[in-house]
Design a protein around this motif. Structure first.
Motif, PDB file in Angstrom:
ATOM      1  N   ASP A 127     -19.773 -23.803  -8.923  1.00 44.86           N
ATOM      2  CA  ASP A 127     -18.742 -23.306  -9.844  1.00 44.86           C
ATOM      3  C   ASP A 127     -19.357 -23.030 -11.205  1.00 44.86           C
ATOM      4  OD1 ASP A 127     -16.523 -23.192 -11.773  1.00 44.86           O
ATOM      5  OD2 ASP A 127     -15.275 -23.852 -10.097  1.00 44.86           O
ATOM      6  N   SER A 180     -17.644 -20.995 -13.473  1.00 46.04           N
ATOM      7  CA  SER A 180     -16.548 -20.322 -14.164  1.00 46.04           C
ATOM      8  C   SER A 180     -16.265 -20.965 -15.517  1.00 46.04           C
ATOM      9  CB  SER A 180     -15.282 -20.360 -13.307  1.00 46.04           C
ATOM     10  OG  SER A 180     -14.876 -21.699 -13.059  1.00 46.04           O
ATOM     11  N   ASN A 206     -11.818 -15.122 -19.307  1.00 50.72           N
ATOM     12  CA  ASN A 206     -12.267 -15.850 -18.114  1.00 50.72           C
ATOM     13  C   ASN A 206     -13.504 -15.140 -17.586  1.00 50.72           C
ATOM     14  OD1 ASN A 206      -9.140 -15.673 -18.169  1.00 50.72           O
ATOM     15  ND2 ASN A 206      -9.483 -17.532 -16.975  1.00 50.72           N
ATOM     16  N   TRP A 207     -14.464 -15.909 -17.097  1.00 48.47           N
ATOM     17  CA  TRP A 207     -15.598 -15.292 -16.426  1.00 48.47           C
ATOM     18  C   TRP A 207     -16.199 -16.263 -15.416  1.00 48.47           C
ATOM     19  CZ3 TRP A 207     -16.092 -16.189 -21.831  1.00 48.47           C
ATOM     20  CH2 TRP A 207     -16.959 -17.230 -22.192  1.00 48.47           C
ATOM     21  N   SER A 260     -11.687 -19.292 -13.240  1.00 44.88           N
ATOM     22  CA  SER A 260     -11.755 -17.831 -13.329  1.00 44.88           C
ATOM     23  C   SER A 260     -10.392 -17.155 -13.417  1.00 44.88           C
ATOM     24  CB  SER A 260     -12.534 -17.267 -12.134  1.00 44.88           C
ATOM     25  OG  SER A 260     -11.881 -17.600 -10.917  1.00 44.88           O
TER      26      SER A 260
END
Length: 235
Positions: free
Chosen positions: A148, A150, A179-180, A186
């Protein structure tokens, strides 16, 4: 461990198991103080089978109207946080009183206080921090497990005084701005901070008296963060 300590620990465990994770009472002894950055653990081998957000049902705790998430958003998961809220002393000029300016948070997050520990590296799944990249600036939550990467960056839009006393930072609702990455954060749209303990800046009169101009004060705190996403069933 003494007999008395064992009995207290068992009592707390019973309360948490019966009433759920939201019933866990926060105290100063519970606060974990981060000593290094989240990147130190980002690729820790012990994270291979861990995921972010194991509590996926919203607790039944009352949410004040002032900080309720707007309709069209759905509870996704919650995390427990422990760390610091940072403030900087800004001394006034020409006899004006000083004040504390919020700098940002530094905290680790775990999935479930009932069986996870802030002290255990393998239980830490996310990091709460200040994000500044190009035109992006705000408080952020980033995944620190192997699968993860994010991040969500958000800004507070509403606050509510902590019902547990003025020494605790307020409950708040933050709206995601950016968000990225691929992972738990995300698609987060809103974050609700609740069950806060500590985290307040010192009184303003101490800025310039006990603390010099520019001094950064780290105030230990603990809280729950509830994460929400867009409810696709309402489209």
């Amino acid at each position: 461990m003494s007999s008395r300590t064992s009995k207290v620990a068992i009592l707390i465990l019973v309360i948490v198991l019966v009433l759920g994770p939201a019933a866990y009472a926060l105290s100063a002894a519970d606060i974990y103080v981060p000593t290094s950055t989240y990147s130190d653990y980002n690729q820790a081998a012990c994270r291979d089978h861990i995921k972010i957000g194991t509590i996926k049902h919203q607790p039944s705790d009352h949410v004040p109207d002032a900080v309720k998430v707007p309709k069209g958003n759905k509870f996704k998961f919650l995390l427990y946080a422990s760390g610091y809220q940072h403030y900087q002393c800004k001394v006034g000029t020409q006899g004006q009183p000083g004040n504390w300016t919020f700098v940002g948070p530094v905290a680790y997050l775990i999935n479930d206080i009932r069986h996870d520990s802030f002290e255990n590296v393998c239980d830490r799944v996310a990091f709460h921090h200040l994000e500044k990249i190009d035109h992006i600036s705000g408080v952020a939550w980033s995944g620190i497990i192997r699968r993860d990467h994010s991040t969500v960056v958000a800004k507070a839009v509403k606050t509510y005084p902590s019902p547990d006393g003025e020494n605790n930072i307020p409950w708040l609702l933050a709206k995601a701005n950016y968000n990225w990455g691929v992972g738990a954060f995300s698609d987060v749209t809103y974050i609700y901070r609740t069950k806060t303990y500590g985290g307040r800046a010192p009184p303003n009169e101490k800025c310039g008296a006990e603390f010099p101009d520019g001094y950064e004060y780290a105030s230990p705190y603990k809280a729950q963060y509830w994460y929400y996403r867009h409810d696709i069933h309402l489209d």
